[in-house]
Write a protein that holds these residues in place. Structure first.
Motif, PDB file in Angstrom:
ATOM      1  N   GLU A 191     -15.427  -9.493  19.886  1.00 54.49           N
ATOM      2  CA  GLU A 191     -14.255 -10.125  20.473  1.00 54.49           C
ATOM      3  C   GLU A 191     -14.539 -10.497  21.923  1.00 54.49           C
ATOM      4  OE1 GLU A 191     -10.920  -7.508  20.055  1.00 54.49           O
ATOM      5  OE2 GLU A 191     -11.004  -7.561  17.864  1.00 54.49           O
ATOM      6  N   PRO A 192     -13.882 -11.536  22.426  1.00 55.17           N
ATOM      7  CA  PRO A 192     -14.038 -11.838  23.853  1.00 55.17           C
ATOM      8  C   PRO A 192     -13.434 -10.725  24.702  1.00 55.17           C
ATOM      9  CG  PRO A 192     -12.546 -13.414  22.777  1.00 55.17           C
ATOM     10  CD  PRO A 192     -12.994 -12.444  21.744  1.00 55.17           C
ATOM     11  N   CYS A 193     -13.946 -10.591  25.905  1.00 53.49           N
ATOM     12  CA  CYS A 193     -13.391  -9.624  26.852  1.00 53.49           C
ATOM     13  C   CYS A 193     -13.289 -10.320  28.210  1.00 53.49           C
ATOM     14  CB  CYS A 193     -14.241  -8.362  26.903  1.00 53.49           C
ATOM     15  SG  CYS A 193     -15.917  -8.611  27.499  1.00 53.49           S
ATOM     16  N   ALA A 194     -12.919  -9.584  29.210  1.00 58.19           N
ATOM     17  CA  ALA A 194     -12.695 -10.181  30.535  1.00 58.19           C
ATOM     18  C   ALA A 194     -13.957 -10.801  31.127  1.00 58.19           C
ATOM     19  CB  ALA A 194     -12.135  -9.130  31.490  1.00 58.19           C
TER      20      ALA A 194
ATOM     21  N   VAL B 123     -20.842 -18.920  20.009  1.00 58.86           N
ATOM     22  CA  VAL B 123     -19.897 -18.373  20.977  1.00 58.86           C
ATOM     23  C   VAL B 123     -18.509 -18.680  20.429  1.00 58.86           C
ATOM     24  CG1 VAL B 123     -19.032 -18.576  23.342  1.00 58.86           C
ATOM     25  CG2 VAL B 123     -21.488 -18.726  22.890  1.00 58.86           C
ATOM     26  N   THR B 124     -17.607 -17.697  20.515  1.00 58.41           N
ATOM     27  CA  THR B 124     -16.262 -17.898  19.994  1.00 58.41           C
ATOM     28  C   THR B 124     -15.225 -17.671  21.083  1.00 58.41           C
ATOM     29  OG1 THR B 124     -16.153 -15.604  19.236  1.00 58.41           O
ATOM     30  CG2 THR B 124     -16.896 -17.243  17.638  1.00 58.41           C
ATOM     31  N   GLY B 125     -14.144 -18.401  20.962  1.00 55.44           N
ATOM     32  CA  GLY B 125     -13.030 -18.266  21.902  1.00 55.44           C
ATOM     33  C   GLY B 125     -12.069 -17.173  21.468  1.00 55.44           C
ATOM     34  N   ILE B 126     -10.967 -17.045  22.180  1.00 47.34           N
ATOM     35  CA  ILE B 126     -10.034 -15.945  21.918  1.00 47.34           C
ATOM     36  C   ILE B 126      -9.354 -16.044  20.552  1.00 47.34           C
ATOM     37  CG2 ILE B 126      -9.601 -15.475  24.348  1.00 47.34           C
ATOM     38  CD1 ILE B 126      -6.914 -16.908  24.041  1.00 47.34           C
TER      39      ILE B 126
ATOM     40  N   LEU C 214     -17.194 -22.323  19.874  1.00 52.17           N
ATOM     41  CA  LEU C 214     -17.290 -23.163  21.062  1.00 52.17           C
ATOM     42  C   LEU C 214     -18.711 -23.703  21.149  1.00 52.17           C
ATOM     43  CD1 LEU C 214     -15.466 -20.758  23.550  1.00 52.17           C
ATOM     44  CD2 LEU C 214     -14.467 -22.558  22.122  1.00 52.17           C
ATOM     45  N   ILE C 215     -18.859 -25.014  21.061  1.00 54.96           N
ATOM     46  CA  ILE C 215     -20.185 -25.622  21.076  1.00 54.96           C
ATOM     47  C   ILE C 215     -20.416 -26.244  22.450  1.00 54.96           C
ATOM     48  CG2 ILE C 215     -21.693 -27.336  20.016  1.00 54.96           C
ATOM     49  CD1 ILE C 215     -19.947 -27.060  17.486  1.00 54.96           C
ATOM     50  N   PRO C 216     -21.455 -25.822  23.162  1.00 59.73           N
ATOM     51  CA  PRO C 216     -21.738 -26.378  24.485  1.00 59.73           C
ATOM     52  C   PRO C 216     -22.024 -27.887  24.396  1.00 59.73           C
ATOM     53  CG  PRO C 216     -23.027 -24.390  24.098  1.00 59.73           C
ATOM     54  CD  PRO C 216     -22.393 -24.752  22.801  1.00 59.73           C
ATOM     55  N   GLU C 217     -21.610 -28.606  25.419  1.00 64.14           N
ATOM     56  CA  GLU C 217     -21.742 -30.067  25.388  1.00 64.14           C
ATOM     57  C   GLU C 217     -23.191 -30.525  25.310  1.00 64.14           C
ATOM     58  OE1 GLU C 217     -21.368 -32.331  29.389  1.00 64.14           O
ATOM     59  OE2 GLU C 217     -19.922 -30.681  29.496  1.00 64.14           O
ATOM     60  N   ASP C 218     -24.137 -29.760  25.869  1.00 66.54           N
ATOM     61  CA  ASP C 218     -25.530 -30.193  25.788  1.00 66.54           C
ATOM     62  C   ASP C 218     -26.030 -30.161  24.336  1.00 66.54           C
ATOM     63  OD1 ASP C 218     -25.463 -27.367  25.867  1.00 66.54           O
ATOM     64  OD2 ASP C 218     -27.529 -27.272  26.589  1.00 66.54           O
ATOM     65  N   ARG C 219     -25.538 -29.223  23.542  1.00 67.67           N
ATOM     66  CA  ARG C 219     -25.925 -29.184  22.122  1.00 67.67           C
ATOM     67  C   ARG C 219     -25.289 -30.343  21.361  1.00 67.67           C
ATOM     68  NH1 ARG C 219     -25.516 -23.435  19.604  1.00 67.67           N
ATOM     69  NH2 ARG C 219     -26.875 -24.427  18.069  1.00 67.67           N
TER      70      ARG C 219
END
Length: 164
Positions: free
Chosen positions: A79-82, A101-104, A109-114
């Protein structure tokens, strides 16, 4: 900062089960005993789920500790944390490891460079854009793991509440 997550071992040969427990214990620094049940999607293999709590980055350490065993199918979520976004790792014998990478809310979440690289490969005719996006979203891993995700007889059931 601590976070929590879940390790899903979707299939492991019986002989590998104690090694999985030792690897997880080594990462978490505590004794671990997983509850193993038969995996009906792959006769002769076993499955387990384990909720964990640890420092941000623990999911990557767990995935790294388990990725070397070719006959193992697993997923690790955090899970995301602070101080860190959430994470998801998926691993299959045929595809290897996938990281997102996942959001809350659990979205990938896919980085723009990818995304830009996928567009560029598509424009140059190296690949199909849809196939590239599916890989970025982990679809091949989801397709392969989906039959293993269904709970077998006696598996723990986790009720989710619908969000409107």
């Amino acid at each position: 900062m601590t976070t929590r997550g879940v390790l899903y071992v979707h299939s492991a040969p019986r002989a590998l089960c104690p090694h999985v427990e030792w690897a997880v214990a080594g990462v978490l620094g505590t004794r671990v005993s997983l509850d193993w049940i038969r995996q009906p999607a792959a006769p002769g293999t076993w499955r387990s789920e384990f909720s964990w709590q640890g420092q941000a980055g623990t999911a990557s350490k767990l995935a790294s500790a388990l990725r070397g065993w070719h006959l193992l199918r697993f997923e690790v979520t955090a899970e995301p944390c602070a101080t860190a976004e959430g994470e998801r790792y998926s691993c299959t014998p045929d595809l290897g490891i996938y990281h997102a990478v996942t959001g809350i809310h659990g979205d990938i979440l896919i980085p723009e460079d990818r995304l830009r690289a996928a567009l560029q490969r598509s424009r140059q005719g190296e690949t199909d854009l849809e196939a590239e996006l599916n890989k970025l979203l982990g679809k091949p891993w989801d397709d392969e793991l989906e039959p293993f995700r269904y709970a077998g007889e006696g598996a723990p059931v986790r009720w989710l509440h619908q969000v409107v």
